[in-house]
Design a protein around this motif. Structure first.
Motif, PDB file in Angstrom:
ATOM      1  N   MET A   1       0.848  -1.191   0.000  1.00  0.00           N
ATOM      2  CA  MET A   1       0.000   0.000   0.000  1.00  0.00           C
ATOM      3  C   MET A   1       0.881   1.237   0.000  1.00  0.00           C
ATOM      4  SD  MET A   1      -2.684   1.158   2.931  1.00  0.00           S
ATOM      5  CE  MET A   1      -3.410  -0.469   2.917  1.00  0.00           C
ATOM      6  N   MET A   2       0.598   2.208  -0.869  1.00  0.00           N
ATOM      7  CA  MET A   2       1.424   3.417  -0.944  1.00  0.00           C
ATOM      8  C   MET A   2       0.637   4.616  -0.438  1.00  0.00           C
ATOM      9  SD  MET A   2       3.358   5.097  -4.219  1.00  0.00           S
ATOM     10  CE  MET A   2       4.567   3.792  -4.282  1.00  0.00           C
ATOM     11  N   MET A   3       1.214   5.320   0.535  1.00  0.00           N
ATOM     12  CA  MET A   3       0.606   6.543   1.036  1.00  0.00           C
ATOM     13  C   MET A   3       1.212   7.733   0.325  1.00  0.00           C
ATOM     14  SD  MET A   3      -1.552   5.481   3.211  1.00  0.00           S
ATOM     15  CE  MET A   3      -1.979   7.006   4.040  1.00  0.00           C
ATOM     16  N   PHE A   4       0.524   8.892   0.412  1.00  0.00           N
ATOM     17  CA  PHE A   4       1.057  10.103  -0.210  1.00  0.00           C
ATOM     18  C   PHE A   4       2.351  10.529   0.454  1.00  0.00           C
ATOM     19  CE2 PHE A   4      -3.304  11.794  -1.594  1.00  0.00           C
ATOM     20  CZ  PHE A   4      -3.158  11.160  -2.806  1.00  0.00           C
ATOM     21  N   PRO A   5       3.372  10.909  -0.305  1.00  0.00           N
ATOM     22  CA  PRO A   5       4.504  11.608   0.295  1.00  0.00           C
ATOM     23  C   PRO A   5       4.066  13.005   0.709  1.00  0.00           C
ATOM     24  CG  PRO A   5       4.735  11.522  -2.102  1.00  0.00           C
ATOM     25  CD  PRO A   5       3.549  10.676  -1.752  1.00  0.00           C
ATOM     26  N   GLN A   6       4.772  13.605   1.668  1.00  0.00           N
ATOM     27  CA  GLN A   6       4.348  14.882   2.243  1.00  0.00           C
ATOM     28  C   GLN A   6       4.223  15.973   1.196  1.00  0.00           C
ATOM     29  OE1 GLN A   6       3.404  15.220   5.456  1.00  0.00           O
ATOM     30  NE2 GLN A   6       2.677  17.220   4.842  1.00  0.00           N
ATOM     31  N   HIS A   7       5.121  15.999   0.201  1.00  0.00           N
ATOM     32  CA  HIS A   7       5.062  17.104  -0.771  1.00  0.00           C
ATOM     33  C   HIS A   7       3.810  17.028  -1.620  1.00  0.00           C
ATOM     34  CE1 HIS A   7       5.999  14.727  -4.430  1.00  0.00           C
ATOM     35  NE2 HIS A   7       6.790  14.007  -3.632  1.00  0.00           N
ATOM     36  N   ALA A   8       3.353  15.792  -1.894  1.00  0.00           N
ATOM     37  CA  ALA A   8       2.129  15.670  -2.678  1.00  0.00           C
ATOM     38  C   ALA A   8       0.927  16.182  -1.886  1.00  0.00           C
ATOM     39  CB  ALA A   8       1.902  14.211  -3.087  1.00  0.00           C
ATOM     40  N   GLN A   9       0.879  15.851  -0.566  1.00  0.00           N
ATOM     41  CA  GLN A   9      -0.205  16.357   0.272  1.00  0.00           C
ATOM     42  C   GLN A   9      -0.186  17.876   0.306  1.00  0.00           C
ATOM     43  OE1 GLN A   9      -0.565  14.530   4.102  1.00  0.00           O
ATOM     44  NE2 GLN A   9       0.351  12.616   3.403  1.00  0.00           N
ATOM     45  N   ASN A  10       0.991  18.463   0.473  1.00  0.00           N
ATOM     46  CA  ASN A  10       1.091  19.914   0.571  1.00  0.00           C
ATOM     47  C   ASN A  10       0.661  20.602  -0.712  1.00  0.00           C
ATOM     48  OD1 ASN A  10       1.974  19.747   3.154  1.00  0.00           O
ATOM     49  ND2 ASN A  10       4.147  19.909   2.676  1.00  0.00           N
ATOM     50  N   SER A  11       0.993  19.992  -1.863  1.00  0.00           N
ATOM     51  CA  SER A  11       0.634  20.646  -3.125  1.00  0.00           C
ATOM     52  C   SER A  11      -0.879  20.723  -3.290  1.00  0.00           C
ATOM     53  CB  SER A  11       1.254  19.885  -4.311  1.00  0.00           C
ATOM     54  OG  SER A  11       0.671  18.592  -4.423  1.00  0.00           O
ATOM     55  N   VAL A  12      -1.573  19.642  -2.892  1.00  0.00           N
ATOM     56  CA  VAL A  12      -3.030  19.642  -3.011  1.00  0.00           C
ATOM     57  C   VAL A  12      -3.641  20.643  -2.039  1.00  0.00           C
ATOM     58  CG1 VAL A  12      -5.099  18.233  -2.768  1.00  0.00           C
ATOM     59  CG2 VAL A  12      -3.041  17.244  -3.770  1.00  0.00           C
ATOM     60  N   THR A  13      -3.150  20.650  -0.787  1.00  0.00           N
ATOM     61  CA  THR A  13      -3.682  21.553   0.230  1.00  0.00           C
ATOM     62  C   THR A  13      -3.450  23.001  -0.156  1.00  0.00           C
ATOM     63  OG1 THR A  13      -3.230  19.874   1.886  1.00  0.00           O
ATOM     64  CG2 THR A  13      -3.640  22.092   2.677  1.00  0.00           C
ATOM     65  N   THR A  14      -2.264  23.316  -0.673  1.00  0.00           N
ATOM     66  CA  THR A  14      -1.962  24.693  -1.053  1.00  0.00           C
ATOM     67  C   THR A  14      -2.890  25.172  -2.159  1.00  0.00           C
ATOM     68  OG1 THR A  14       0.334  24.370  -0.462  1.00  0.00           O
ATOM     69  CG2 THR A  14      -0.149  26.224  -1.899  1.00  0.00           C
ATOM     70  N   ARG A  15      -3.113  24.297  -3.142  1.00  0.00           N
ATOM     71  CA  ARG A  15      -4.003  24.693  -4.230  1.00  0.00           C
ATOM     72  C   ARG A  15      -5.396  25.009  -3.686  1.00  0.00           C
ATOM     73  NH1 ARG A  15      -3.305  20.576  -6.860  1.00  0.00           N
ATOM     74  NH2 ARG A  15      -1.802  21.280  -8.381  1.00  0.00           N
ATOM     75  N   ARG A  16      -5.878  24.199  -2.746  1.00  0.00           N
ATOM     76  CA  ARG A  16      -7.206  24.424  -2.178  1.00  0.00           C
ATOM     77  C   ARG A  16      -7.272  25.739  -1.434  1.00  0.00           C
ATOM     78  NH1 ARG A  16     -11.774  21.977  -1.287  1.00  0.00           N
ATOM     79  NH2 ARG A  16     -12.958  22.520   0.578  1.00  0.00           N
ATOM     80  N   LYS A  17      -6.250  26.045  -0.655  1.00  0.00           N
ATOM     81  CA  LYS A  17      -6.259  27.278   0.122  1.00  0.00           C
ATOM     82  C   LYS A  17      -6.294  28.496  -0.787  1.00  0.00           C
ATOM     83  CE  LYS A  17      -4.048  25.663   4.368  1.00  0.00           C
ATOM     84  NZ  LYS A  17      -2.838  25.728   5.198  1.00  0.00           N
ATOM     85  N   ARG A  18      -5.554  28.430  -1.869  1.00  0.00           N
ATOM     86  CA  ARG A  18      -5.512  29.607  -2.755  1.00  0.00           C
ATOM     87  C   ARG A  18      -6.873  29.910  -3.356  1.00  0.00           C
ATOM     88  NH1 ARG A  18       0.174  27.998  -5.725  1.00  0.00           N
ATOM     89  NH2 ARG A  18       1.571  28.869  -4.144  1.00  0.00           N
ATOM     90  N   SER A  19      -7.632  28.852  -3.613  1.00  0.00           N
ATOM     91  CA  SER A  19      -8.957  29.087  -4.204  1.00  0.00           C
ATOM     92  C   SER A  19      -9.912  29.759  -3.226  1.00  0.00           C
ATOM     93  CB  SER A  19      -9.554  27.753  -4.675  1.00  0.00           C
ATOM     94  OG  SER A  19      -9.873  26.962  -3.557  1.00  0.00           O
ATOM     95  N   GLY A 314      -0.063  -0.913  -6.187  1.00  0.00           N
ATOM     96  CA  GLY A 314       0.287   0.178  -5.275  1.00  0.00           C
ATOM     97  C   GLY A 314       1.139   1.248  -5.906  1.00  0.00           C
ATOM     98  N   ASP A 315       2.000   0.879  -6.871  1.00  0.00           N
ATOM     99  CA  ASP A 315       2.890   1.894  -7.445  1.00  0.00           C
ATOM    100  C   ASP A 315       2.166   2.859  -8.372  1.00  0.00           C
ATOM    101  OD1 ASP A 315       2.352   0.207  -9.526  1.00  0.00           O
ATOM    102  OD2 ASP A 315       4.417  -0.463  -9.826  1.00  0.00           O
ATOM    103  N   SER A 316       0.868   2.615  -8.641  1.00  0.00           N
ATOM    104  CA  SER A 316       0.111   3.553  -9.487  1.00  0.00           C
ATOM    105  C   SER A 316      -0.753   4.500  -8.664  1.00  0.00           C
ATOM    106  CB  SER A 316      -0.771   2.769 -10.475  1.00  0.00           C
ATOM    107  OG  SER A 316      -1.754   2.029  -9.775  1.00  0.00           O
ATOM    108  N   HIS A 317      -0.756   4.314  -7.318  1.00  0.00           N
ATOM    109  CA  HIS A 317      -1.596   5.166  -6.474  1.00  0.00           C
ATOM    110  C   HIS A 317      -1.182   6.630  -6.533  1.00  0.00           C
ATOM    111  CE1 HIS A 317      -2.887   1.599  -3.679  1.00  0.00           C
ATOM    112  NE2 HIS A 317      -3.213   1.427  -4.950  1.00  0.00           N
ATOM    113  N   LEU A 318       0.135   6.881  -6.485  1.00  0.00           N
ATOM    114  CA  LEU A 318       0.608   8.263  -6.467  1.00  0.00           C
ATOM    115  C   LEU A 318       0.258   8.970  -7.766  1.00  0.00           C
ATOM    116  CD1 LEU A 318       2.122  10.594  -5.202  1.00  0.00           C
ATOM    117  CD2 LEU A 318       4.262   9.599  -6.050  1.00  0.00           C
ATOM    118  N   ALA A 319       0.436   8.267  -8.887  1.00  0.00           N
ATOM    119  CA  ALA A 319       0.108   8.876 -10.174  1.00  0.00           C
ATOM    120  C   ALA A 319      -1.377   9.199 -10.266  1.00  0.00           C
ATOM    121  CB  ALA A 319       0.518   7.934 -11.314  1.00  0.00           C
ATOM    122  N   ALA A 320      -2.193   8.299  -9.751  1.00  0.00           N
ATOM    123  CA  ALA A 320      -3.638   8.541  -9.776  1.00  0.00           C
ATOM    124  C   ALA A 320      -3.990   9.754  -8.933  1.00  0.00           C
ATOM    125  CB  ALA A 320      -4.375   7.297  -9.274  1.00  0.00           C
ATOM    126  N   ALA A 321      -3.346   9.846  -7.756  1.00  0.00           N
ATOM    127  CA  ALA A 321      -3.643  10.966  -6.865  1.00  0.00           C
ATOM    128  C   ALA A 321      -3.211  12.291  -7.473  1.00  0.00           C
ATOM    129  CB  ALA A 321      -2.930  10.760  -5.536  1.00  0.00           C
TER     130      ALA A 321
END
Length: 931
Positions: A1-19, A314-321
Motif C-alpha cells: 500500500m502506498m501513502m502520499f509523500p508529504q510534498h504531494a499532500q502539501n501541493s493539493v492543500t496549497t491549491r485548495r487554500k488559494r482558491s 500500489g505503485d500507481s496510487h501516487l500517479a492517480a492521486a
C-alpha cells in the motif's frame, strides 16, 4: 500500500487554500458571523443556518467563520450523503474532540451519549437525554475557550444527528458556543425540519461586478467580452458555476462561446461540467475517485486498501492521486473539492463499477470495529437477493435501535427486506422497518413500508402486528374516532395469538376513545369496553394494566359504581413499589386519571408524584409531558397554584425541547383558577381550535369547565351557568370532566335563581360521589347540596362539607365551602359567624392565588384588594423563579439544567442574575422568600 509523500499532500492543500483566499462581497453574511463570534467571545451563544443553492458560497462562509475564530476552539463537521442512514454519524464528528468530558456529565446523560456512540452497551437511550448530554458536553468543552462549530451540508446529516444538533442549537444561551449550519435550499424549504426555528440567512448570488472579478481570476487567456457577459448572466452569481463550468471547455470553445452552458438547472449543469472533467482523467484516477466517493469516512487507508482489493497496483496510487489533485484533497483525510463533485463522480460510474467499489470497501472494512458500514457496503454491492447480507443488515438495525437510531434501523431493515428471498421473512422485515420508522417519527415512510408488508405473504401474527402499528400511527397523527376502531380491529386479531398484547391493545383503544370523545357521545368507549369484557381473562398473576382494563371495562358497561371496586384494586397495584418501569410509564397516566375520577386525593397525589419522578429518573422524556400534566391537575385541585405554574413552565420547556406538541389545557385551567379573565378566554379559544384540528373532543369540555369556574369566581353566575351547561351532556360518564363542571353548574344555578337546574345536576353528581365514598367526593356533594337548600338542612350540609374537605388536600373547594357558608350565615342574620367564615375563605384564597374568589370574599367583608396573579414574583422572571425553587429543593446546577433543557453554564448565569437582583451572594440565602 502506498501513502502520499508529504510534498504531494502539501501541493493539493496549497491549491485548495488559494482558491479560498478571497471572499468577494458577502458583507451582510460576514457581519452576521462576526456578531455571533463576538457574542461567543463574551459568553453569549448563538446559532445561524445559512441556506442557498449548491455552489452559492455557503462553504466559503464557513471557512470565513473558522478563519476569524482566531483564539477560539473550532470544530468542523459535514453531512455525507452516503452516511445518512448511519445513526449519529454526523453528531460523532461534532463531539469527537470533546469526548474527554463524558465523565463530567450527569450519569444519565453520560450513559445515553456513550450508548448512542456505541462506547457502552445499555438500554436504548432517550434521544432527548442524548441531546442534553451533547449540550452539556459542548458547554463544558467551551468552558476552556469559546467554541466555533460549523456543520456543512446539513441536509445530508443522519436524522438522529440532525435532531440532536437542532435541539442543542435551540437551547444555546450563555455557553460561549457558536453553531453555524450550511443547508442546500432556501429559508422556506423543509429539507432539514430539525433545524426549524433557528435564525437563518439565504445566501444569494454575487453581484455582476464581483462575479466578473471572480470569473477573471479563474480564466486563462483572452475571452470575448460578450462570452464573459453571457457566462456572468447565466451563472446568476453562483461562485461554483463561475469557477467550475469553464473548466469543462477548451480555450477555443470559451473564446467563441461555442457549446457553453447547455439548458437545465444550474446544479445539474455544474455536475455535467464535473463529469466532463472526470471523463478526461486516466482510468486509474477515475477508479480512485469512485472509491473515495463511495467511502464516506474520508479514510485514505481504506481508499488505498480498496484499490489494492480491486487489483490496482500500489505503485500507481501516487500517479492517480496527482492526476486527480484538482478534484480531491488527501491532506487531512479524503475531501472532495465540492460535495457536488462527489455526487458527480458516483453518478458518472456505471452500476457495475459502483458495485465493484462497494464490494472492495466491504472486504477491507474490519467487521469487529465497523460492522455497520461493512454491512451497508455489502448491501450496495449485492446484485440480487442475498440472505447472508440481509441477516447482516438486520444485525446492524438491532445495533442502531439499541443506540436510539430508529431512522437508521428502518433504513437497514428496508434494504434487508429488499435482499430477502423468502416472502414471509421479507414481510416480517418490512414490518420491523415500518415500526422503526414510526418510532423515529416518520409516519409517511412507516405507512409506505406497512403497505408493502401487507402485500407480501405475511403470517397471521405479522398481519396482527401490522394492524396494531397502523392504529399506533393513526393515534400519533390524528386522534379521531376511527383510531379506536383500528385498535379494536388489531386487538381482535391479536387475541388468539397473544392474550397479554391483546389486552394492552384494548387499553390503547380505550385511550384513543377517551381522547376522541366529544361532549355529545361516549358510545365509542362503551363499544371498546364491551369488546374488552368479552376478551380472555388475564394470565396469572395479573399485571396492573390488566386490573386497570378490567376496572374500566366494568365501568363503561355496568356503570361507574359497579366499576369502583376493580378500579380501586388497580390503583393499589400501581402504587406497589415493585411496579415495573415500563408498565408504569405506559399506563400510569390512566391510573392517575382514575384516582382523580374516584376523588381519591391521597392516591392522586401519590400516583402523579410517582409518575413525574419515574419519567425523570428513567430519562423517559417522551412520557414527561403527560406525567407533568397529571401532576399539574392535582396541584390545581389542591390549590397549589404556584407549584402548578412552575410545572407549566417546565411543561413548556419540555415541549420546546423535545418537539412533542402539548395542548395548553393546564395553562387554561390555571388562568381560570387565578381569575385571569383575559387569558382564560384567549386560551379557551386557542385550545378549542387546536383540538378541532387534531380531532380531539376534550377541549370543549375543558374550556367550558374553565369558563364556568372563572365566572363563578367573578360573581357572574348567569355566564357561569351558560358555560357549564355547554359542557355537561347527559351521555358523559361520571368522572373529573363531568364532576368538576357539575359543581360549577350547581353553584351557578343556585346563585342565578334557577335551583331546579341545580337539583337535576346534583342527582347526577351524587351517582358518582356516593359510589366513591371519599371525603373529597362526599364533601363536594355536601357543599353542592347546601347551596341548593335552606334552613337547618343547609347548615348541616355546610358543616359536613367543611369538615370533610378540611381532611383532604382539596383546599380550593374547602375555601369555597367556607365562603358559601359565610354568605348563608350573613343572609340568616348571623353577621359575626359569617365574617369568621368569609375571612377564613379570603385568607385561603389569597394564600393560593385565587384572585377572583379572594376579591369576591373581600367584597363580602367590605374590603378593597389589589388583584394580582399567581405569576407575580417580584423582581424575578418566571424562569428565574423556577430556578430558585429548584435550588431551594437542593438540586445542583446540572440537575436544574436537565430539568429545564438548558446547560449548567446557563443555570449558573441565571443564578448570578438572581443573586444580583435579590442582593445575596450564595444559595444558602435563597431560603428567604423571593417577594
Amino acid at each position: 500500500m502506498m501513502m502520499f509523500p508529504q510534498h504531494a499532500q502539501n501541493s493539493v492543500t496549497t491549491r485548495r487554500k488559494r482558491s479560498n483566499e478571497v471572499l468577494l462581497g458577502r458583507q451582510a453574511e460576514r457581519a452576521a458571523l462576526d456578531r455571533l463570534l463576538a457574542g461567543a467571545r463574551t459568553g453569549v451563544s448563538g446559532a445561524l443556518v445559512l441556506r442557498g443553492e449548491a455552489g452559492i458560497g455557503k462553504t466559503a462562509l464557513l471557512d470565513y467563520a473558522l478563519a476569524q475564530a482566531g483564539d477560539c476552539q473550532t470544530v468542523r463537521a459535514a453531512g455525507v450523503e452516503a452516511e445518512r442512514e448511519l445513526a449519529f454519524a454526523g453528531l460523532h464528528q461534532v463531539c469527537a474532540p470533546a469526548l474527554d468530558g463524558l465523565a463530567r456529565l450527569p450519569a444519565q446523560q453520560g450513559l445515553a451519549l456513550s450508548t448512542a456512540f456505541g462506547l457502552r452497551t445499555g438500554t436504548t437511550p432517550d434521544l432527548f437525554m442524548v441531546g442534553l448530554g451533547v449540550l452539556g458536553l459542548l458547554a463544558d468543552f467551551a468552558g476552556e475557550r469559546p467554541l466555533v462549530c460549523v456543520i456543512d451540508d446539513a441536509q445530508w446529516l443522519d436524522q438522529a444527528s440532525a435532531k440532536i444538533l437542532g435541539f442543542v442549537a435551540r437551547r444555546l444561551r450563555t455557553e460561549s458556543l457558536m453553531m453555524v449550519f450550511a443547508v442546500r435550499g432556501d429559508l422556506d424549504s423543509q429539507d432539514v425540519p430539525e433545524l426549524s426555528g433557528l435564525p437563518g440567512m439565504t445566501v444569494t448570488g454575487l453581484s455582476d461586478d464581483h462575479a466578473r472579478e471572480l470569473l477573471a481570476s479563474t480564466l486563462l487567456g483572452r475571452v470575448d467580452e460578450r462570452v464573459l457577459a453571457r457566462i456572468v448572466a447565466e451563472c446568476h452569481g453562483n461562485p461554483l458555476a463561475l469557477t467550475e463550468l469553464p473548466r469543462g471547455f477548451t480555450p477555443a470553445e470559451l473564446a467563441g462561446g461555442f457549446g457553453f452552458l447547455s439548458p437545465g438547472a444550474l446544479p445539474r449543469r455544474i455536475e455535467e461540467s464535473f463529469r466532463r472533467q472526470i471523463a478526461a482523467l486516466p482510468p486509474v484516477a477515475r477508479k480512485m475517485l469512485l472509491v473515495a466517493a463511495a467511502e464516506p469516512l474520508g479514510d485514505p487507508v481504506l481508499v488505498w486498501s480498496a484499490l489494492n482489493q480491486m487489483g490496482v497496483p500500489g505503485d500507481s496510487h501516487l500517479a492517480a492521486a496527482q492526476a486527480a489533485a484538482d478534484f480531491i484533497d488527501f491532506g487531512f483525510g479524503v475531501r472532495f473539492r465540492h460535495p457536488l463533485l462527489r455526487s458527480a463522480v458516483y453518478q458518472a460510474a456505471s452500476e457495475v463499477e459502483r458495485r465493484q467499489a462497494h464490494a472492495a470497501l466491504a472486504e477491507v472494512t474490519v467487521t469487529s470495529t465497523d460492522p455497520d458500514r461493512r454491512a451497508w457496503h455489502r448491501a450496495q454491492a449485492a446484485t440480487g437477493p442475498d440472505e447472508d447480507v440481509a441477516t447482516e443488515l438486520q444485525a446492524s438495525a438491532a445495533r442502531a435501535q439499541a443506540r436510539g437510531g430508529f431512522a437508521a434501523a428502518g433504513a437497514f431493515l428496508e434494504r434487508a427486506a429488499e435482499l430477502t428471498p423468502d416472502p414471509a421473512r421479507r414481510a416480517s422485515r418490512l414490518l420491523a422497518a415500518a415500526q422503526a420508522r414510526h418510532v423515529g417519527g416518520a409516519p409517511d415512510a412507516a405507512l409506505r413500508l406497512l403497505a408493502l408488508a401487507e402485500a407480501d405473504q405475511s403470517s397471521e401474527l405479522d398481519r396482527a402486528r401490522a394492524d396494531l402499528l397502523r392504529a399506533d400511527i393513526a393515534f400519533m397523527v390524528d386522534r379521531g374516532r376511527e383510531t379506536a376502531d383500528l385498535f379494536l380491529k388489531a386487538a381482535s386479531r391479536i387475541e388468539p395469538l397473544n392474550i397479554g398484547l391483546a389486552r394492552s391493545t384494548y387499553l390503547d383503544a380505550l385511550r384513543a376513545a377517551w381522547y376522541a370523545s366529544d361532549s355529545g357521545s361516549s358510545g365509542t368507549m362503551r363499544d371498546v369496553a364491551r369488546a374488552a369484557i368479552a376478551a380472555p381473562v388475564a394470565p396469572s398473576p395479573a399485571r396492573p394494566s390488566d386490573l386497570l382494563l378490567d376496572g374500566l371495562a366494568v365501568r363503561y358497561t355496568a356503570g361507574f359504581a359497579a366499576g369502583v371496586p376493580k378500579m380501586r384494586q388497580a390503583l393499589k397495584a400501581f402504587q406497589e413499589p415493585q411496579l415495573a418501569n415500563q408498565e408504569g410509564l405506559r399506563w400510569m397516566w390512566f391510573a392517575c386519571s382514575i384516582a382523580t375520577d374516584l376523588c381519591d386525593d391521597g392516591a392522586a397525589d401519590a400516583l402523579t408524584g410517582d409518575y413525574v419522578r419515574l419519567a425523570r429518573e428513567t430519562g423517559a422524556l417522551a412520557a414527561l409531558p403527560l406525567a407533568l400534566t397529571t401532576r399539574i391537575l392535582m396541584h390545581l385541585f389542591a390549590g397549589d397554584l404556584s407549584d402548578a405554574s412552575v410545572l407549566i413552565t417546565e411543561l413548556d420547556d419540555v415541549a420546546d425541547g423535545t418537539g412533542i406538541p402539548v395542548p395548553g389545557y393546564m395553562a387554561l385551567l390555571l388562568a381560570a383558577w387565578q381569575g385571569d379573565e383575559h387569558r382564560t378566554i384567549e386560551l379557551a379559544a386557542v385550545n378549542t381550535a387546536d383540538a378541532r384540528r387534531r380531532g380531539e373532543g376534550l377541549a370543549p369540555a375543558i374550556a367550558g369547565w374553565a369558563k364556568a369556574l372563572l365566572y363563578n369566581g367573578l360573581g357572574r353566575f348567569d355566564e357561569a351557568l351558560k358555560a357549564a351547561q355547554q359542557t355537561i351532556q347527559s351521555s358523559l360518564e361520571p368522572g373529573v370532566l363531568t364532576g368538576a363542571p357539575l359543581v360549577e353548574l350547581i353553584i351557578a344555578a343556585a346563585r342565578s335563581g334557577q335551583p331546579e337546574i341545580g337539583a337535576d345536576a346534583l342527582k347526577r353528581l351524587s351517582t358518582s360521589t356516593q359510589a366513591c365514598g371519599t371525603d373529597w367526593a362526599l364533601g363536594m356533594e355536601a357543599c353542592c347540596r347546601a347551596v341548593l337548600t335552606d334552613g337547618a338542612t343547609a347548615e348541616e350540609s355546610y358543616v359536613e362539607a367543611i369538615e370533610r374537605l378540611g381532611r383532604t388536600k382539596i383546599r380550593p373547594l374547602s375555601a369555597r365551602a367556607h365562603l358559601y357558608y359565610g354568605e348563608w350565615l350573613w343572609q340568616s342574620g348571623r353577621r359575626d359567624d359569617a365574617r369568621d367564615q368569609v375571612r377564613t375563605a379570603f385568607e385561603m384564597f389569597g394564600a393560593m392565588g385565587m384572585d377572583a374568589f379572594a376579591a369576591l370574599a373581600a367584597h363580602r367583608l367590605g374590603m378593597n384588594v389589589r388583584q394580582r396573579h399567581g405569576d407575580d414574583t417580584g423582581p424575578l422572571t418566571a424562569q428565574e423563579t423556577y430556578i430558585v425553587k429548584l435550588a431551594r429543593e437542593g438540586l445542583s446546577n446540572a440537575e436544574i439544567a436537565t430539568r429545564l433543557f438548558i446547560s449548567p453554564r446557563t443555570v449558573e448565569w441565571h443564578l448570578s442574575k438572581v443573586f444580583a437582583k435579590l442582593g445575596i451572594s450564595s444559595r444558602r440565602q435563597l431560603r428567604r422568600p423571593v417577594r
